[in-house]
Motif scaffolding. Structure first.
Motif, mmCIF file in Angstrom:
data_model
loop_
_atom_site.group_PDB
_atom_site.id
_atom_site.type_symbol
_atom_site.label_atom_id
_atom_site.label_comp_id
_atom_site.label_asym_id
_atom_site.label_seq_id
_atom_site.Cartn_x
_atom_site.Cartn_y
_atom_site.Cartn_z
ATOM 1 N N THR A 61 60.235 6.191 55.451
ATOM 2 C CA THR A 61 60.680 7.254 56.444
ATOM 3 C C THR A 61 61.561 7.806 57.102
ATOM 4 O O THR A 61 61.116 9.314 57.312
ATOM 5 C CB THR A 61 60.909 5.967 57.976
ATOM 6 N N SER A 62 62.688 7.216 56.431
ATOM 7 C CA SER A 62 63.975 8.149 56.034
ATOM 8 C C SER A 62 63.756 9.145 54.935
ATOM 9 O O SER A 62 64.178 9.885 55.623
ATOM 10 C CB SER A 62 65.114 7.717 56.574
ATOM 11 N N ASP A 63 63.476 7.957 54.118
ATOM 12 C CA ASP A 63 63.582 9.166 52.880
ATOM 13 C C ASP A 63 62.458 8.704 51.352
ATOM 14 O O ASP A 63 62.398 8.455 51.302
ATOM 15 C CB ASP A 63 64.799 8.365 51.685
ATOM 16 N N SER A 76 66.816 10.640 60.249
ATOM 17 C CA SER A 76 66.663 9.349 59.188
ATOM 18 C C SER A 76 68.427 8.713 59.924
ATOM 19 O O SER A 76 68.441 8.901 60.539
ATOM 20 C CB SER A 76 68.022 9.889 57.551
ATOM 21 N N ASN A 77 68.075 6.620 59.574
ATOM 22 C CA ASN A 77 68.468 5.830 60.178
ATOM 23 C C ASN A 77 68.718 5.449 58.856
ATOM 24 O O ASN A 77 68.436 5.354 58.076
ATOM 25 C CB ASN A 77 67.953 5.060 60.550
ATOM 26 N N THR A 78 70.495 5.663 58.033
ATOM 27 C CA THR A 78 71.432 5.221 56.724
ATOM 28 C C THR A 78 70.858 4.152 56.724
ATOM 29 O O THR A 78 70.408 3.657 55.413
ATOM 30 C CB THR A 78 72.305 5.576 57.078
ATOM 31 N N VAL A 79 70.931 3.043 57.810
ATOM 32 C CA VAL A 79 70.765 2.242 57.474
ATOM 33 C C VAL A 79 68.802 1.545 56.617
ATOM 34 O O VAL A 79 67.531 1.750 57.392
ATOM 35 C CB VAL A 79 70.498 0.397 58.767
ATOM 36 N N THR A 104 63.297 2.729 58.504
ATOM 37 C CA THR A 104 63.278 3.013 59.519
ATOM 38 C C THR A 104 63.651 4.198 60.305
ATOM 39 O O THR A 104 63.930 5.054 59.461
ATOM 40 C CB THR A 104 63.544 2.262 61.437
ATOM 41 N N VAL A 105 62.647 4.983 61.423
ATOM 42 C CA VAL A 105 63.552 6.191 61.349
ATOM 43 C C VAL A 105 64.033 6.545 62.753
ATOM 44 O O VAL A 105 61.972 5.967 63.690
ATOM 45 C CB VAL A 105 62.106 7.520 60.792
ATOM 46 N N GLN A 106 64.497 7.366 64.028
ATOM 47 C CA GLN A 106 63.554 7.553 64.675
ATOM 48 C C GLN A 106 62.914 8.621 65.669
ATOM 49 O O GLN A 106 62.844 9.166 64.774
ATOM 50 C CB GLN A 106 65.070 7.758 65.673
ATOM 51 N N ILE A 107 61.971 8.372 66.100
ATOM 52 C CA ILE A 107 61.154 8.902 66.763
ATOM 53 C C ILE A 107 61.253 10.253 67.394
ATOM 54 O O ILE A 107 60.780 11.698 66.872
ATOM 55 C CB ILE A 107 59.972 8.506 67.537
ATOM 56 N N GLN A 108 62.464 10.393 67.672
ATOM 57 C CA GLN A 108 62.699 11.511 68.128
ATOM 58 C C GLN A 108 63.357 12.455 67.889
ATOM 59 O O GLN A 108 63.413 13.394 67.765
ATOM 60 C CB GLN A 108 64.143 11.602 70.113
ATOM 61 N N ASP A 109 64.133 11.816 66.579
ATOM 62 C CA ASP A 109 65.045 12.828 65.378
ATOM 63 C C ASP A 109 63.989 13.002 64.571
ATOM 64 O O ASP A 109 64.067 14.408 64.443
ATOM 65 C CB ASP A 109 65.623 11.904 64.662
ATOM 66 N N VAL A 110 62.625 12.709 64.753
ATOM 67 C CA VAL A 110 61.211 13.889 63.707
ATOM 68 C C VAL A 110 61.285 14.525 64.443
ATOM 69 O O VAL A 110 60.822 16.072 64.185
ATOM 70 C CB VAL A 110 60.230 12.285 64.026
ATOM 71 N N VAL A 111 61.313 14.584 66.029
ATOM 72 C CA VAL A 111 60.838 15.405 66.793
ATOM 73 C C VAL A 111 62.081 16.611 66.915
ATOM 74 O O VAL A 111 61.336 17.918 66.899
ATOM 75 C CB VAL A 111 60.136 15.165 68.375
ATOM 76 N N THR A 112 63.009 16.020 67.398
ATOM 77 C CA THR A 112 63.656 16.831 67.060
ATOM 78 C C THR A 112 64.118 18.206 66.208
ATOM 79 O O THR A 112 64.358 19.111 65.837
ATOM 80 C CB THR A 112 65.561 16.367 67.253
ATOM 81 N N ALA A 113 63.918 17.281 64.368
ATOM 82 C CA ALA A 113 63.745 17.725 63.002
ATOM 83 C C ALA A 113 63.082 19.028 62.741
ATOM 84 O O ALA A 113 63.081 20.295 62.922
ATOM 85 C CB ALA A 113 63.893 16.654 62.074
ATOM 86 N N ALA A 114 61.769 18.508 63.226
ATOM 87 C CA ALA A 114 60.301 19.271 63.540
ATOM 88 C C ALA A 114 60.872 20.576 64.490
ATOM 89 O O ALA A 114 60.528 21.557 64.142
ATOM 90 C CB ALA A 114 59.600 18.321 64.570
#
Length: 417
Positions: A114-116, A382-385, A393-403
């Motif tokens: 998800t993150s990597d 990404s979530n580094t953990v 895991t990855v945060q949904i909002q971060d995915v949207v923000t990245a795009a």
């Protein structure tokens, strides 16, 4: 569509983006224990449906690459790179969920990669498909590099693409690797493998205190002194001091480890492998250790060798040799390069907070583009953990923000209003 309308579209169709991440996660693409065929086929199908021309290439059929592109032949040329291989899931009992479920919760997407870095790949694919479908008039072109060999070093992936002309004449490069939304990676440490070899004399184990020379004990006298290498400091120009200090501050703050900033500007070492001896009842006549050594900007080979000689002398051990295998030099992009400023501006506008261009202690395929002189950044959700561990895991909002950041920065670099 205008830039504003494109960004609004991402919000309106965020479920499509989230589902894309989930579907990529559900395709097992472990490296080196699995196959990349399924995930490569999926990406090719996606590109075909989006009307984006592509071709499969590479030098190893087990690790295929995809190259694709949109835009005009003239103007600003940006490469976007992403890898679709993931590290093995490992012990499944250590996971709180199925690592290949791609489960979607209210706030996160769950699973290996998800993150990597399948979330980053999904953001890139989503952005390109939107720009293509809406016939956005780009003053330049986007060249997509999807690779399947990053987790094993990249010799069949990005390294091969760069060596065979696929990165020629590019003005900039984005690698959508995980960074979190707080930073834009603009530099990373180099690396080398240090192999220490101890030679002894075999004898019966029952006479080990009287006869023979124990190679394991010889090597054990060297290892406590390896930390002497960590006193070597990088050599940074005045222009690099601000991003260096920002990087150190960010590293300590995000990881809550006082002094971690030292990992940015000093050599770091990890004794990762030791092997020696053949049986418990034989005095071992050979032992070796492999040490992962990371090099900050400006450190020279001669500095490493000078300290290694001091280590040998300090240990007092005889019959020990060493070999150095250099993997890469430290590499960086200027913190005010156009691609850095474009991503910083757009990310900050979306997040409402400062996003810091920073150096990191790890490495990625960004180095291969930088070695060609291409200004290159790394930016992805990404979530580094959980990266290279369990419960990724990855945060949904971060995915949207990245795009949205990918689209916004591309629009700015290619003069889309």
């Amino acid at each position: 569509m205008t830039k504003k309308e494109l960004l609004y579209y991402v919000d309106e169709h965020r479920e499509e983006l989230i589902q894309l991440v989930s579907e990529l996660i559900q395709i097992k693409s472990e490296n080196p224990t699995g196959t990349q065929r399924g995930v490569i086929d999926y990406v090719e199908t996606f590109l075909g449906k989006a009307g984006i021309e592509f071709k499969e290439t590479g030098c190893n059929p087990d690790y295929p690459c995809i190259v694709a592109g949109i835009g005009s032949e003239t103007g600003f040329s940006i490469i976007i790179n992403g890898h679709v291989d993931v590290v093995p899931a490992g012990d499944l009992s250590q996971w709180d969920f199925d690592p290949f479920s791609g489960e979607i919760t209210e706030t996160q997407i769950l699973g290996r990669g998800t993150s990597d870095m399948k979330a980053g790949v999904a953001g890139v694919l989503f952005a390109l498909s939107l720009l293509k479908r809406e016939h956005v008039p780009l003053n330049g072109n986007i060249r997509l590099h999807i690779v399947s060999d990053e987790e094993s070093g990249g010799q069949f992936g990005t390294q091969w693409l760069c060596a065979n002309g696929y990165a020629d004449h590019a003005d900039a490069c984005l690698v959508a690797e995980p960074t979190s939304m707080n930073t834009i990676e603009i530099g990373q440490k180099g690396g080398l493998l240090l192999t220490l070899k101890a030679f002894g004399k075999s004898a019966h184990g029952s006479l080990g205190n009287f006869k023979g020379e124990n190679a394991i004990l010889k090597l054990s006298r060297i290892l406590p002194h390896i930390s002497m290498l960590t006193e070597i400091k990088g050599h940074f120009t005045d222009r690099q001091l601000k991003p260096l200090k920002d990087s150190q501050m960010l590293a300590e703050k995000e990881n809550n480890i006082p002094g971690l900033g030292r990992a940015i500007d000093h050599v770091t070492t990890n004794v990762g492998l030791i092997k020696g001896g053949t049986r418990h009842n034989m005095v071992p006549d050979y032992c070796e250790a492999i040490v992962d050594v990371r090099l900050p900007i400006g450190v020279r080979k001669e500095e490493i060798e000078e300290v290694l000689e001091q280590i040998m002398e300090a240990s007092g051990a005889e019959g020990v040799e060493y070999e150095l295998h250099y993997k890469s030099e430290a590499n960086f992009t200027d913190h005010e390069a156009p691609i850095v400023l474009a991503f910083k501006k757009n990310a900050e506008e979306l997040l409402g907070r400062e996003v810091i261009p920073a150096y990191q202690w790890a490495s990625s395929d960004a180095r291969d583009y930088r070695l060609l002189g291409i200004p290159t950044i790394q930016f992805g959700p990404s979530n580094t953990v959980g990266i290279h561990s369990y419960n990724e895991t990855v945060q949904i909002q971060d995915v949207v923000t990245a795009a949205k950041t990918y689209i916004g920065a591309i629009c700015d670099l290619m003069e889309v209003l």
